[in-house]
Write a protein that holds these residues in place. Sequence first.
Motif, PDB file in Angstrom:
ATOM      1  N   LEU A 363       0.849  -1.183   0.000  1.00  0.00           N
ATOM      2  CA  LEU A 363       0.000   0.000   0.000  1.00  0.00           C
ATOM      3  C   LEU A 363       0.886   1.235   0.000  1.00  0.00           C
ATOM      4  CD1 LEU A 363      -2.635  -0.967   2.745  1.00  0.00           C
ATOM      5  CD2 LEU A 363      -2.983  -1.036   0.270  1.00  0.00           C
ATOM      6  N   TRP A 366       0.378   6.667   2.858  1.00  0.00           N
ATOM      7  CA  TRP A 366      -0.818   7.284   3.440  1.00  0.00           C
ATOM      8  C   TRP A 366      -1.965   6.280   3.502  1.00  0.00           C
ATOM      9  CZ3 TRP A 366      -5.579   7.635   1.175  1.00  0.00           C
ATOM     10  CH2 TRP A 366      -5.653   7.449  -0.207  1.00  0.00           C
ATOM     11  N   GLU A 367      -2.029   5.343   2.543  1.00  0.00           N
ATOM     12  CA  GLU A 367      -3.094   4.343   2.562  1.00  0.00           C
ATOM     13  C   GLU A 367      -2.959   3.413   3.769  1.00  0.00           C
ATOM     14  OE1 GLU A 367      -3.906   3.847  -2.257  1.00  0.00           O
ATOM     15  OE2 GLU A 367      -2.502   2.512  -1.236  1.00  0.00           O
ATOM     16  N   TRP A 370      -3.894   5.398   7.009  1.00  0.00           N
ATOM     17  CA  TRP A 370      -5.289   5.846   7.109  1.00  0.00           C
ATOM     18  C   TRP A 370      -6.304   4.722   6.936  1.00  0.00           C
ATOM     19  CZ3 TRP A 370      -7.043  10.518   8.628  1.00  0.00           C
ATOM     20  CH2 TRP A 370      -6.113  11.557   8.697  1.00  0.00           C
ATOM     21  N   LEU A 371      -5.849   3.505   6.619  1.00  0.00           N
ATOM     22  CA  LEU A 371      -6.767   2.398   6.379  1.00  0.00           C
ATOM     23  C   LEU A 371      -7.655   2.122   7.580  1.00  0.00           C
ATOM     24  CD1 LEU A 371      -7.737  -0.025   4.669  1.00  0.00           C
ATOM     25  CD2 LEU A 371      -5.847  -1.356   5.648  1.00  0.00           C
TER      26      LEU A 371
END
Length: 388
Positions: A363, A366-367, A370-371
């Motif tokens: 990922l 940031w993904e 923030w997931l």
Amino acid sequence: MPLPWRSSLTGDYAPDELMRILDRYILKSILVIFAGTVFTFAFLFILVDMFGNLQDYISKSVPLIVIAQYYASFLPSIIVQTSPMACLISVLFTYSSLNANNEIIAIRASGMNFWQITRPALVFALFVSAFVFLVNEKFVPQSSMMSQDIRDTQIKVSPSQKGQGKPLIHNLTFYGMKNRLFFIDTFDPNTYDLNGITIIGHDHNQNLVEKIVALKGKWTGIAWKFFNCQVTTYNSVLPNNPPSGIRLSMEKLMDIKETPKDFLRQRIDISSMNLRQLHSYIKRFSGSGALKTINNLRVDMHNKITLPLRNFIIVLIGLPFAIMSVGKRKAMTFTSIAIALVIGFLYYVSDAVGLALAKGQALLPWEGAWLTPILFTLVALFIIFRNF
């Protein structure tokens, strides 16, 4: 004993006044339980760590005032790490207690909806999130350096070594500029002397292009001077990177941009840096070619942004369970603890998985960070709108 808002149901209070009374009552309960929970977590941490290091304290004759300062320096980190569970436990206990006394039914019968009932808890969680962000940015870096300094200069040294300056730093390893990897056997933070120096340089394709080996190094005030230095260059175009040249020097001023402060800064735990320090660190070494390391640092930076939001999100998803639960007071206490443990466990596991995927480059940084916040927020809103 009737609670303050009970008489409002018979018309003694206006609706706005009722809400203010209810908010104050709930907020006071949350504050008391939150403070008690944080204090309990801090006490248990200090107690466990103190007994684990008791032999060192006795053998090194560490004064009580130094031990007190050492554990006081941990308080900012303890607040940051324990505040999400403390928030959740305090909110669940407060609303579960109201539910056990059928107060939630009375409040909803007066016309209040879910958001009005939970407003004090959500505002409190937002305030704690902002406070945790402030503590993490302003106090955690300094307190981490303080605890490390006390440990190195007062606890991990014998009584005869105290007062002789900072101890030597052994086996210092870090990525530097120009895509270099530094290996230092010992670094003296008092005189800035280096011993046992090995520096490996790579190009942007991670091919070996340079190896510097020196017996000693000294900081002149403006540059590093290496002694008994050997610089080997490699041809990255040919197969197996054969050496293309070897230069030997008894003394040599080195083209190394890192200063002694940069060497000392490598000892700071990345997790203890604030956003500005971490952003500057990433920017400084973004051209080093260490792509995986830079990716991991970016994940850590985004995680620092989402970390304070745990307090609000974990409360948001816990509130529906507290309001929907029904039972006796004693049973509700254990139910609240169980719900808090389950929600906390699931959140931390999900967050760890997201960060691991991001650091594994499955990922984007940031993904991965923030997931979990996005997922748990959506789940919380789904539960709220479906049941209320």
